[in-house]
Design an enzyme around this catalytic site. Structure first.
Site, PDB file in Angstrom:
ATOM      1  N   ARG A  63       0.737  -1.152   0.181  1.00 54.05           N
ATOM      2  CA  ARG A  63      -0.186  -0.125   0.045  1.00 54.05           C
ATOM      3  C   ARG A  63       1.096   1.371  -0.115  1.00 54.05           C
ATOM      4  O   ARG A  63       0.191   2.068  -1.273  1.00 54.05           O
ATOM      5  CB  ARG A  63      -0.715   0.253   1.200  1.00 54.05           C
ATOM      6  CG  ARG A  63      -2.528   0.901   1.251  1.00 54.05           C
ATOM      7  CD  ARG A  63      -3.179   0.664   2.156  1.00 54.05           C
ATOM      8  NE  ARG A  63      -3.924   2.155   2.258  1.00 54.05           N
ATOM      9  CZ  ARG A  63      -4.404   2.535   3.189  1.00 54.05           C
ATOM     10  NH1 ARG A  63      -3.585   2.519   4.652  1.00 54.05           N
ATOM     11  NH2 ARG A  63      -5.162   3.378   3.415  1.00 54.05           N
ATOM     12  N   HIS A  67       0.534   4.179  -2.591  1.00 52.88           N
ATOM     13  CA  HIS A  67       0.901   5.360  -2.382  1.00 52.88           C
ATOM     14  C   HIS A  67       1.329   6.623  -3.338  1.00 52.88           C
ATOM     15  O   HIS A  67       1.494   7.849  -2.919  1.00 52.88           O
ATOM     16  CB  HIS A  67       0.080   5.251  -0.703  1.00 52.88           C
ATOM     17  CG  HIS A  67      -1.256   5.396  -0.256  1.00 52.88           C
ATOM     18  ND1 HIS A  67      -2.058   6.079   0.342  1.00 52.88           N
ATOM     19  CD2 HIS A  67      -2.118   4.515  -1.010  1.00 52.88           C
ATOM     20  CE1 HIS A  67      -3.000   5.007   0.887  1.00 52.88           C
ATOM     21  NE2 HIS A  67      -3.293   4.001  -0.273  1.00 52.88           N
ATOM     22  N   ASN A  95      -3.656   9.746   3.957  1.00 50.21           N
ATOM     23  CA  ASN A  95      -2.623   8.326   3.939  1.00 50.21           C
ATOM     24  C   ASN A  95      -2.272   8.449   5.553  1.00 50.21           C
ATOM     25  O   ASN A  95      -0.999   7.260   6.001  1.00 50.21           O
ATOM     26  CB  ASN A  95      -1.307   9.394   3.562  1.00 50.21           C
ATOM     27  CG  ASN A  95      -0.828   9.094   2.050  1.00 50.21           C
ATOM     28  OD1 ASN A  95      -0.903   8.333   1.562  1.00 50.21           O
ATOM     29  ND2 ASN A  95      -0.276  10.233   1.432  1.00 50.21           N
ATOM     30  N   HIS A 197      -5.311  -5.984  -2.257  1.00 49.75           N
ATOM     31  CA  HIS A 197      -6.361  -6.570  -1.515  1.00 49.75           C
ATOM     32  C   HIS A 197      -6.627  -7.379  -0.509  1.00 49.75           C
ATOM     33  O   HIS A 197      -7.193  -7.955   0.026  1.00 49.75           O
ATOM     34  CB  HIS A 197      -7.928  -5.364  -1.830  1.00 49.75           C
ATOM     35  CG  HIS A 197      -8.166  -4.299  -1.701  1.00 49.75           C
ATOM     36  ND1 HIS A 197      -9.023  -3.512  -2.533  1.00 49.75           N
ATOM     37  CD2 HIS A 197      -6.899  -3.387  -1.944  1.00 49.75           C
ATOM     38  CE1 HIS A 197      -8.786  -1.869  -2.142  1.00 49.75           C
ATOM     39  NE2 HIS A 197      -7.873  -1.884  -1.817  1.00 49.75           N
TER      40      HIS A 197
END
Length: 329
Positions: A63, A67, A95, A197
């Protein structure tokens, strides 16, 4: 597998080419061969040590990479700490839920690399994050791949740069496609990257709108599997502790596999932005194809994450190699 799905899988495999002509010239495999020959092993060993401490290392690192790349390109600007004069990317509301284990993985790998005199201050934080992401995926059964290297670290990290750059859990397919397209990523890339995910976790407030007071007036989002919805209600009661987090994949949460797509077919996507990949007829054929063919999914994922890693690459003129990943300069 039906003939239609077989054709979909074939077309997906043909669509992707591991190294299209648009590849940034400075990125290449074995970039550090003559600079820091053992860098990939050094990073891999550091990542494994962190993984042995906590499984959260896996979703947290993946992740973090996503990001980082989606905001100002893959330049480790997400790693920069805020100071008295600047609020950095990592402190943007989008975040704040990033797990600290992702940051810690990169920091420890950077320390391990710089502990080798010949490698010290020669490997960027951005490249270490890219390698670490590949390594955590492989540690939990995901596809391994040759990571492209040669990134420099970004020279800025601002809170405002994050605005509108990261997908929301409420996004529909059009919104998802638009955001990914802005970074040169296709709908197929977006669907492939969404499979991260399968090893992720989420806090209840990110999807509570689907199980309580759904906007249509019903109590539960009608696209959500009813049995799964009841499980979610037990795990996330209305007055749940905000620190509670649950697995995004209820079946194989510690394996990087194509279960994500199988769950979508069953109405068990946790976010609206997950389930829409199946409910929208434009993306459903791809979900069906990858739910029934793990190899086709892995091919697509490798190509998608490789393309993700090419976004906004900094050069030695527009970036540098940070001594401390959390400090610019």
């Amino acid at each position: 597998m039906g003939r239609f799905n077989a054709l979909i899988v074939l077309s997906v495999a043909l669509f992707f080419c591991p190294f299209p002509a648009t590849i940034s010239a400075q990125l290449k495999q074995n970039y550090y061969a003559s600079i820091c020959p053992n860098v990939e092993k050094i990073v891999r060993d550091a990542v494994r040590a962190k993984f042995n401490q906590t499984f959260v290392t896996v979703p947290a690192t993946i992740r973090l990479y996503f990001h980082d790349c989606m905001v100002q390109g893959c330049d480790a600007s997400i790693m920069v700490a805020s100071n008295a004069t600047n609020t950095a990317e990592k402190d943007h509301p989008d975040n704040l839920s990033l797990a600290g284990d992702g940051f810690d993985t990169v920091i420890k790998a950077k320390q391990a690399v710089d502990a080798v005199p010949s490698c010290r201050n020669k490997v960027s934080c951005a490249d270490i994050l890219a390698m670490a992401t590949r390594d955590v995926i492989a540690l939990v059964g995901g596809p391994s791949y040759a990571v492209e290297l040669g990134r420099f670290d970004g020279l800025s990290s601002t809170n405002t740069s994050v605005n509108g750059k990261l997908p929301k859990p409420t996004f529909n397919l059009t919104q998802l496609n638009s955001m990914f397209s802005a970074n040169g990523l296709s709908q197929l890339d977006m669907i492939a990257l969404s499979a991260a995910h399968t090893v992720g976790f989420s806090h209840c407030d990110r999807f509570s709108n689907r199980i309580y007071n759904f906007s249509t007036g019903t109590l539960v989002d009608p696209t959500l599997n009813k049995t799964y919805a009841n499980v979610l209600k037990q795990l996330c009661p209305k007055k749940v502790d905000p620190r509670v987090a649950i697995n995004m994949d209820p079946n194989t949460p510690r394996a990087f596999d194509n279960m994500y797509y199988k769950n979508l077919v069953q109405g068990m996507g946790l976010f609206t932005s997950d389930q829409v990949l199946y409910t929208d007829l434009r993306s459903r054929p791809t979900v069906n194809a990858w739910a029934s063919n793990s190899t086709a999914f892995q091919v697509a994922f490798i190509n998608a994450i490789t393309k993700l890693g090419r976004i906004g690459i900094k050069t030695n003129k527009t970036g540098n190699i940070r001594r401390d990943c959390s400090v610019l300069g």
